[in-house]
Each structure stands twice: as structure tokens, then as C-alpha cells.
Design a protein around this motif. Sequence first.
Motif, PDB file in Angstrom:
ATOM      1  N   TYR A   7     -17.892  -8.862  52.878  1.00 49.24           N
ATOM      2  CA  TYR A   7     -19.197  -8.810  53.532  1.00 49.24           C
ATOM      3  C   TYR A   7     -19.944  -7.492  53.306  1.00 49.24           C
ATOM      4  O   TYR A   7     -20.992  -7.261  53.892  1.00 49.24           O
ATOM      5  CB  TYR A   7     -19.043  -9.046  55.041  1.00 49.24           C
ATOM      6  N   LEU A   8     -19.393  -6.637  52.470  1.00 53.54           N
ATOM      7  CA  LEU A   8     -19.991  -5.322  52.233  1.00 53.54           C
ATOM      8  C   LEU A   8     -21.447  -5.404  51.759  1.00 53.54           C
ATOM      9  O   LEU A   8     -22.297  -4.669  52.273  1.00 53.54           O
ATOM     10  CB  LEU A   8     -19.150  -4.496  51.256  1.00 53.54           C
ATOM     11  N   PRO A   9     -21.815  -6.267  50.824  1.00 56.43           N
ATOM     12  CA  PRO A   9     -23.238  -6.332  50.425  1.00 56.43           C
ATOM     13  C   PRO A   9     -24.165  -6.687  51.588  1.00 56.43           C
ATOM     14  O   PRO A   9     -25.241  -6.103  51.734  1.00 56.43           O
ATOM     15  CB  PRO A   9     -23.260  -7.427  49.350  1.00 56.43           C
ATOM     16  N   GLU A  10     -23.746  -7.619  52.449  1.00 57.60           N
ATOM     17  CA  GLU A  10     -24.568  -7.986  53.600  1.00 57.60           C
ATOM     18  C   GLU A  10     -24.668  -6.837  54.594  1.00 57.60           C
ATOM     19  O   GLU A  10     -25.730  -6.590  55.176  1.00 57.60           O
ATOM     20  CB  GLU A  10     -23.994  -9.227  54.304  1.00 57.60           C
ATOM     21  N   ILE A  11     -23.571  -6.124  54.794  1.00 56.60           N
ATOM     22  CA  ILE A  11     -23.571  -4.980  55.705  1.00 56.60           C
ATOM     23  C   ILE A  11     -24.506  -3.892  55.174  1.00 56.60           C
ATOM     24  O   ILE A  11     -25.323  -3.337  55.914  1.00 56.60           O
ATOM     25  CB  ILE A  11     -22.132  -4.436  55.912  1.00 56.60           C
ATOM     26  N   MET A  12     -24.398  -3.596  53.879  1.00 56.98           N
ATOM     27  CA  MET A  12     -25.259  -2.571  53.272  1.00 56.98           C
ATOM     28  C   MET A  12     -26.730  -2.988  53.371  1.00 56.98           C
ATOM     29  O   MET A  12     -27.584  -2.167  53.686  1.00 56.98           O
ATOM     30  CB  MET A  12     -24.863  -2.318  51.817  1.00 56.98           C
ATOM     31  N   ALA A  17     -32.004  -2.316  55.703  1.00 57.01           N
ATOM     32  CA  ALA A  17     -33.132  -2.961  56.374  1.00 57.01           C
ATOM     33  C   ALA A  17     -33.431  -2.270  57.695  1.00 57.01           C
ATOM     34  O   ALA A  17     -34.601  -2.034  58.034  1.00 57.01           O
ATOM     35  CB  ALA A  17     -32.832  -4.444  56.600  1.00 57.01           C
ATOM     36  N   LEU A  18     -32.402  -1.904  58.450  1.00 55.55           N
ATOM     37  CA  LEU A  18     -32.589  -1.205  59.719  1.00 55.55           C
ATOM     38  C   LEU A  18     -33.254   0.156  59.504  1.00 55.55           C
ATOM     39  O   LEU A  18     -34.191   0.516  60.214  1.00 55.55           O
ATOM     40  CB  LEU A  18     -31.244  -1.035  60.437  1.00 55.55           C
ATOM     41  N   GLY A  24     -40.520   2.573  58.980  1.00 56.18           N
ATOM     42  CA  GLY A  24     -41.833   1.939  59.073  1.00 56.18           C
ATOM     43  C   GLY A  24     -42.467   2.147  60.437  1.00 56.18           C
ATOM     44  O   GLY A  24     -43.664   2.432  60.548  1.00 56.18           O
ATOM     45  N   ILE A  25     -41.669   2.027  61.491  1.00 55.74           N
ATOM     46  CA  ILE A  25     -42.182   2.234  62.845  1.00 55.74           C
ATOM     47  C   ILE A  25     -42.664   3.667  63.016  1.00 55.74           C
ATOM     48  O   ILE A  25     -43.747   3.920  63.551  1.00 55.74           O
ATOM     49  CB  ILE A  25     -41.112   1.875  63.897  1.00 55.74           C
ATOM     50  N   LEU A  26     -41.874   4.634  62.544  1.00 57.25           N
ATOM     51  CA  LEU A  26     -42.267   6.042  62.649  1.00 57.25           C
ATOM     52  C   LEU A  26     -43.516   6.332  61.824  1.00 57.25           C
ATOM     53  O   LEU A  26     -44.392   7.086  62.249  1.00 57.25           O
ATOM     54  CB  LEU A  26     -41.118   6.955  62.221  1.00 57.25           C
ATOM     55  N   PHE A  27     -43.621   5.727  60.644  1.00 54.72           N
ATOM     56  CA  PHE A  27     -44.786   5.916  59.785  1.00 54.72           C
ATOM     57  C   PHE A  27     -46.042   5.362  60.456  1.00 54.72           C
ATOM     58  O   PHE A  27     -47.079   6.030  60.502  1.00 54.72           O
ATOM     59  CB  PHE A  27     -44.555   5.226  58.435  1.00 54.72           C
TER      60      PHE A  27
END
Length: 153
Positions: A7-12, A17-18, A24-27
Motif C-alpha cells: 500500500y506504499l504508493p497509496e500512502i505516499m 495530497a494532504l 493550498g489553504i495557506l496560499f
Amino acid sequence: MGELTYYLPEIMFGVFALVAIIWGILFVRDMVRRSGGKATCTHCKGNASKLTSPPYLFLLPISFGTKYDNPESYLRSHMVPILRKDRIPTGRRACHVDVYRCEKCGKKQVIITDFLQVRGDESVEGTYVYPYENFEPLLKRWEAIDRPPEAYT
């Protein structure tokens, strides 16, 4: 352990994404603050209010497409005070310097916008945030310019 690497690719992807969402929120928060005459303090992340209106204006000895390394050092050594935009020669870049003071910690910072004036519009080449103290001598030099009466209109 083998299941985790499966599951490493999904975790990365989830972690990236997080991070992108937080950035994006800070920008967006910073853009909203700037449009309201505020900025984010680089020291405590509080609201910083704009102190200058209109901004300081400086001429740069470069033209379209020219890049420079170490913007802080370059700008401090090459900015030349000017009074009005109509004094910017065609094809030359200039920059606005706005001073902000944090409402929470009281520290000052400058936001420098490097631009090229094209057909009356400003084409922004870069925006930089630095401590006020680093640019204070330049701002004092701008304030010391002898201004003819027509400079105030």
C-alpha cells in the motif's frame, strides 16, 4: 511488513495530497489577506497590516526575461528610488515595496513585487517577503528624495 509495502504508493499519494491541500489553504489565506491590505507575518503567522500607501517605488537595472540569483542581496544592492511609474523607462523593470506590521508580535516586514510595465499593466516577475530591517536603509533613501511640487499630484 509486506502488506505495508503493498500500500506504499497509496500512502505516499495520500501524504502528498494532504501536503498539497494544506499548502493550498495557506496560499489562498495569504492571497485573501493581501487583497484586504493585510499579509501573513513570517514570524508568528498572525495578521500583518499594511503601513504604506502608496508603496515605495524603485527602478531595477534589468529588463524582461532577466533572472537574478539571491533576490534579497540583488534587490538591496540594485534598487534605485523613483517617484512615479511614468519615470520607468520602456522595457525596464521596477518594484513596489510595501511595509507591513504584525498585529500580534509587532514585527515589520516588506513585500517586494518585481514587475515589468507592459501597455499600462504590471507583469509581475516575482514577489518576495523579507524582514523590514534588511531594507530600512533603502526605504530611508527613498523618503529622502527631493520631491518637486508636481510629485505629489
